[in-house]
Design a protein around this motif. Structure first.
Motif, short mmCIF file in Angstrom:
data_model
loop_
_atom_site.label_atom_id
_atom_site.label_comp_id
_atom_site.label_asym_id
_atom_site.label_seq_id
_atom_site.Cartn_x
_atom_site.Cartn_y
_atom_site.Cartn_z
N LEU A 288 0.80 -1.23 0.00
CA LEU A 288 0.00 0.00 0.00
C LEU A 288 0.83 1.28 0.00
O LEU A 288 0.28 2.37 -0.13
N LYS A 289 2.14 1.14 0.19
CA LYS A 289 3.06 2.29 0.07
C LYS A 289 2.80 3.40 1.07
O LYS A 289 2.95 4.58 0.75
N PHE A 290 2.36 3.05 2.26
CA PHE A 290 2.34 4.07 3.32
C PHE A 290 2.56 3.39 4.67
O PHE A 290 2.38 2.19 4.81
N ALA A 291 3.03 4.18 5.64
CA ALA A 291 3.32 3.64 6.96
C ALA A 291 2.05 3.67 7.80
O ALA A 291 1.53 4.74 8.12
N ASN A 292 1.54 2.49 8.13
CA ASN A 292 0.27 2.40 8.82
C ASN A 292 0.45 2.45 10.34
O ASN A 292 0.81 1.46 10.96
N PHE A 293 0.18 3.60 10.94
CA PHE A 293 0.34 3.74 12.39
C PHE A 293 -0.74 3.01 13.16
O PHE A 293 -0.58 2.72 14.34
N ALA A 294 -1.85 2.71 12.50
CA ALA A 294 -2.90 1.96 13.18
C ALA A 294 -2.50 0.50 13.36
O ALA A 294 -3.25 -0.29 13.95
N HIS A 295 -1.32 0.14 12.85
CA HIS A 295 -0.84 -1.23 13.03
C HIS A 295 -0.82 -1.62 14.51
O HIS A 295 -1.11 -2.76 14.87
N ALA A 296 -0.47 -0.66 15.36
CA ALA A 296 -0.41 -0.94 16.81
C ALA A 296 -1.77 -1.44 17.30
O ALA A 296 -1.84 -2.28 18.20
N GLU A 297 -2.84 -0.94 16.70
CA GLU A 297 -4.17 -1.33 17.16
C GLU A 297 -4.53 -2.74 16.69
O GLU A 297 -5.41 -3.37 17.25
N PHE A 298 -3.84 -3.24 15.68
CA PHE A 298 -4.03 -4.65 15.31
C PHE A 298 -3.58 -5.53 16.47
O PHE A 298 -4.17 -6.57 16.74
N LEU A 299 -2.51 -5.11 17.16
CA LEU A 299 -2.06 -5.86 18.34
C LEU A 299 -3.14 -5.80 19.42
O LEU A 299 -3.51 -6.82 20.01
N THR A 300 -3.63 -4.60 19.65
CA THR A 300 -4.64 -4.42 20.69
C THR A 300 -5.89 -5.25 20.40
O THR A 300 -6.37 -5.98 21.27
N ILE A 301 -6.38 -5.13 19.15
CA ILE A 301 -7.57 -5.88 18.78
C ILE A 301 -7.30 -7.38 18.92
O ILE A 301 -8.13 -8.13 19.45
N GLY A 302 -6.12 -7.82 18.50
CA GLY A 302 -5.78 -9.24 18.58
C GLY A 302 -5.82 -9.75 20.00
O GLY A 302 -6.48 -10.74 20.30
N VAL A 303 -5.16 -9.05 20.89
CA VAL A 303 -5.04 -9.56 22.25
C VAL A 303 -6.38 -9.44 23.00
O VAL A 303 -6.75 -10.32 23.78
N TYR A 304 -7.15 -8.39 22.71
CA TYR A 304 -8.45 -8.28 23.37
C TYR A 304 -9.46 -9.27 22.79
O TYR A 304 -10.37 -9.71 23.49
N THR A 305 -9.32 -9.62 21.52
CA THR A 305 -10.14 -10.70 20.98
C THR A 305 -9.86 -11.98 21.76
O THR A 305 -10.78 -12.70 22.17
N GLY A 306 -8.58 -12.22 21.99
CA GLY A 306 -8.18 -13.39 22.78
C GLY A 306 -8.80 -13.35 24.17
O GLY A 306 -9.32 -14.34 24.67
N LEU A 307 -8.79 -12.17 24.76
CA LEU A 307 -9.33 -12.01 26.11
C LEU A 307 -10.83 -12.30 26.13
O LEU A 307 -11.32 -13.03 26.99
N VAL A 308 -11.54 -11.73 25.14
CA VAL A 308 -12.99 -11.93 25.09
C VAL A 308 -13.30 -13.42 24.94
O VAL A 308 -14.14 -13.97 25.65
N ILE A 309 -12.57 -14.07 24.03
CA ILE A 309 -12.84 -15.49 23.81
C ILE A 309 -12.53 -16.31 25.05
O ILE A 309 -13.32 -17.17 25.46
N THR A 310 -11.40 -16.05 25.70
CA THR A 310 -11.01 -16.92 26.81
C THR A 310 -11.77 -16.61 28.10
O THR A 310 -12.05 -17.51 28.87
N SER A 311 -12.10 -15.33 28.35
CA SER A 311 -12.73 -15.09 29.65
C SER A 311 -14.22 -14.83 29.60
O SER A 311 -14.89 -14.94 30.61
N PHE A 312 -14.76 -14.46 28.43
CA PHE A 312 -16.19 -14.17 28.40
C PHE A 312 -17.04 -15.29 27.79
O PHE A 312 -18.24 -15.19 27.70
N THR A 313 -16.39 -16.33 27.29
CA THR A 313 -17.16 -17.48 26.83
C THR A 313 -16.62 -18.68 27.59
O THR A 313 -15.54 -18.61 28.16
N ASN A 314 -17.37 -19.77 27.59
CA ASN A 314 -16.75 -20.95 28.21
C ASN A 314 -15.96 -21.70 27.14
O ASN A 314 -16.32 -22.76 26.68
N ALA A 315 -14.87 -21.04 26.78
CA ALA A 315 -14.05 -21.50 25.67
C ALA A 315 -13.51 -22.91 25.89
O ALA A 315 -13.36 -23.68 24.95
N SER A 316 -13.26 -23.24 27.17
CA SER A 316 -12.64 -24.54 27.42
C SER A 316 -13.62 -25.68 27.16
O SER A 316 -13.24 -26.84 27.18
N GLU A 317 -14.90 -25.33 26.93
CA GLU A 317 -15.87 -26.40 26.66
C GLU A 317 -16.27 -26.49 25.20
O GLU A 317 -16.97 -27.39 24.79
#
Ligand code: ATP
Ligand code: MG
Lengths: 408, 234
Positions: free
Chosen positions: A92-121
């Motif tokens: 895309l030929k530009f420096a995407n500063f919102a890249h940092a938020e991909f990390l945030t979204i990724g890790v919070y998605t993980g959090l939602v899945i592991t703690s707000f659902t009974n993922a282990s079942e």
């Protein structure tokens, strides 16, 4: 033409042929080494680290080995969260500063899945939603979809109106800011944590492996608790399943990406679009589709990286943003748009960071000549000093392409 | 057709025609809009007014280039500059050329690639080399090869012999004659005007975005005014 003339002509012809061959050989050598053998470069980067660390340290072998393992672990994390940025920058030929938020979204998605659902079942056989494998797949899809959303809402429309790379970059800063604030409002600033979970059969496999002497080393991939003592001493080093899987996941992602880029039409089309978007369209590539895929893959990989990078430590909605500086450092040193460069650069920066911390913490704080002390954080100074020096000698970074078109 | 870049109008009402199996050459001074004209045809530059029609009924005006080459007609185009993917290998460049032929089996595409190598043996020797490392002439061959891989009925070539040694230019011209014999309709933009007109059926002289002359190729060569102005004859 006389006999003599013919002789001379023949010699000249031969000479030329040899010269041409030589030139071609040099060309192919340069080519194959730098760009076609990332693994070799990677090994070299690791090997460089050992003697330097040795020289600078007063450590025992155990200590050195321990630091080396930490360094590799950190490098693997850097690779996972950085290659996505390399990919979007290249296409895309530009420096995407919102890249940092991909990390945030990724890790919070993980959090939602592991703690707000009974993922282990929620399981597929022995693989449950809370273990790193299924969790990674879900995080990949959701973070990837989020990145595509950014393209549809912001970057795509801007590009259609011929936005410059600079305005795209500023837009990405704004986009990141909004996302960060939304996550922050929704989850609050509380420290969160994701424990990396493994399928239940791992422990059994691990203990089976432990009982077989030759295969004992492989138990590290499966058993939660394996003590490693250095042969001939009583010293124990920290080397555990989480560390091993961080590196393993990195290798899996890198290999998959390499296969994608080299072997699939989608991957080749992505590289073609990065090279020349007009020519790609003439060749029958739907470049908008390729750009969507680029965002999806870049976002997905980064999200999975964030699970391993931020998840096991305490994280807050600003944790992704906090890593932005080092991510840009890695990508810049690698050449900004070179996949191989980013990988090598991640290892170099991680190694230098380790060394800086080591030197820092081993100097005597009471010595008046030492103006730093262990409680001052110099860990980023080493890497950035290195980057400045490298960029002075090689402005395009270690592996950056000279603007490919300028060669034509 | 009328078109241009942004608000800048370059093509000021041009009407050209390419009949089936024909070889038509467009000549004209630098900056007269020849490249812009062909870019408009293939959809890279938006057309402001006018229609681009293929096979008498198919209107491709306003379509994206990838829609034109994949969905509509076997048409391909070799740009004047930036006509290969520099960081892709030669093999990848050629394979991408075959992208519009989604239906064809792999073996058929491989077969066609062999045919390209017969024409340009130099490419075969450097199959896994990056295109950026090719010489100017080799790059033109690859660009032509890439376009041919799509098996086109209509081929648009923008100065395929630019920057080539005379011998190589001859090679390319011979290749174009061969392609015409195979039944392709070819629209050729050329600076080597006399050379190009000699092998063409018809020709257009484009000046400032307008057709100044159009005629049978031999008539253009013999036209004194055209000769004086554009063919370097006195
Ligand atoms: N991307 C662009 N944006 C704005 N103006 C352009 C662009 N490309 C070309 N032009 C202008 O359009 C005019 C016609 O250019 P074009 O490339 O069509 O000429 P040409 O006949 O192909 O010339 P040549 O024989 O040198 O290739 C020129 O005056 C040029 O400056
Ligand atoms: Mg031109």
């Amino acid at each position: 033409m006389s006999e003599e003339d013919k002789e001379i002509q023949k010699i000249i012809d031969e000479l030329n042929e040899e010269e041409i061959k030589e030139i071609q050989e040099v060309k192919t050598e340069k080519q194959s080494f730098v760009t076609d053998h990332p693994i070799v470069s990677l090994v070299i980067a690791i090997l460089i680290f050992i003697p330097i660390a040795w020289v600078f340290s007063v450590f025992t072998f155990t200590n050195l080995l321990q630091q080396f393992l930490f360094s590799v672990e950190r490098a693997a994390l850097y690779v996972m969260v950085c290659v996505g940025l390399t990919l979007t920058t290249r296409v895309l030929k530009f420096a995407n500063f919102a890249h940092a938020e991909f990390l945030t979204i990724g890790v919070y998605t993980g959090l939602v899945i592991t703690s707000f659902t009974n993922a282990s079942e929620i399981c597929l056989g022995d693989f449950c939603l809370d273990n790193i494998f299924l969790l990674s797949i879900f995080i990949f899809i959701i973070t990837g979809a989020f990145a595509v959303l950014g393209e549809k809402l912001i970057f795509g429309p801007l590009r259609k109106r011929n936005a410059t790379p600079l305005s795209l970059m500023v837009a990405s800063i704004g986009f990141g800011l909004v996302i960060r604030q939304l996550v922050s409002d929704f989850f609050g600033g509380r420290d969160q944590k994701i424990d990396l979970q493994y399928p239940p059969f791992f422990d059994k496999v691990g203990s089976n492996l432990e009982s077989i002497p030759v295969l004992k080393i492989f138990s590290i991939w499966f058993s939660e608790r394996v003590e490693f003592s250095i042969i001939g001493t009583t010293k124990v080093i920290a080397f555990n399943r989480n560390m091993v899987w961080k590196v393993t996941m990195m290798i899996i992602l890198v290999v998959l990406l390499q296969l994608l880029f080299k072997k699939t039409t989608l991957g080749i089309s992505m590289r073609a679009t990065a090279d020349d978007i007009d020519l790609a369209q003439i060749s029958g590539i739907n470049t908008q589709r390729i750009i969507d895929w680029t965002w999806f893959i870049a976002g997905g990989v980064t999200g999975v990286g964030a699970l391993f990078f931020l998840g096991p430590q305490a994280f807050v909605p600003f944790s992704g943003f906090a890593q932005l500086l080092i991510i840009f450092a890695v990508v810049t040193l690698g050449g900004f748009d070179s996949f191989e460069g980013t990988i090598v650069s991640a290892f170099i920066i991680s190694a230098i960071q380790t060394m800086t911390i080591l030197i820092n913490s081993n100097l005597d704080p009471d010595n008046p000549l030492v103006f730093w002390s262990p409680n001052k954080d110099w860990s980023l100074v080493g890497p950035f000093a290195t980057i400045i020096v490298v960029l002075i000698f090689r402005p395009r970074g270690l592996f950056g392409l000279v603007d490919p078109k300028s060669k034509l | 057709m009328v078109s241009g870049y942004g608000k800048l109008q370059i093509i000021n009402g041009v009407d050209i025609e390419l009949n089936k199996g024909e070889l038509v050459t467009i000549i004209g001074p630098n900056g007269s809009g020849k490249s812009t004209l062909v870019k408009t045809i293939i959809g890279l530059v938006p057309s402001w007014s006018g229609k681009i029609i293929i096979n008498e009924k198919l209107d491709i005006t306003g379509m994206k280039p990838y829609d034109i080459v994949t969905k509509q007609v076997p048409i391909n185009y070799v740009p004047q500059v930036n006509n290969v993917f520099p960081t892709l290998t030669i093999e990848e460049n050629l394979l991408l050329g075959a992208l519009p032929r989604k239906k064809d089996p792999k073996e058929k595409i491989q077969e066609d690639m062999e045919k390209i190598f017969e024409i340009f043996p130099r490419l075969k020797e450097r199959l896994s080399q990056k295109a950026a490392l090719l010489s100017g002439g080799e790059r033109q061959m690859l660009a032509l090869g890439r376009a041919l891989m799509s098996n086109p009925d209509i081929l648009i070539l923008d100065e395929p012999t630019a920057a080539l040694a005379p011998v190589l230019a001859d090679e390319i011209f011979n290749k174009i004659i061969e392609l015409k014999k195979l039944g392709l309709s070819i629209l050729l933009v050329e600076q080597r005007a006399t050379r190009a007109l000699k092998i063409s059926d018809r020709g257009y002289v484009l000046v400032s975005g307008k057709v100044a002359f159009e005629d049978k190729a031999e008539n253009l060569i013999n036209n004194e005014k055209v000769g004086e102005l554009y063919l370097g004859k006195r």
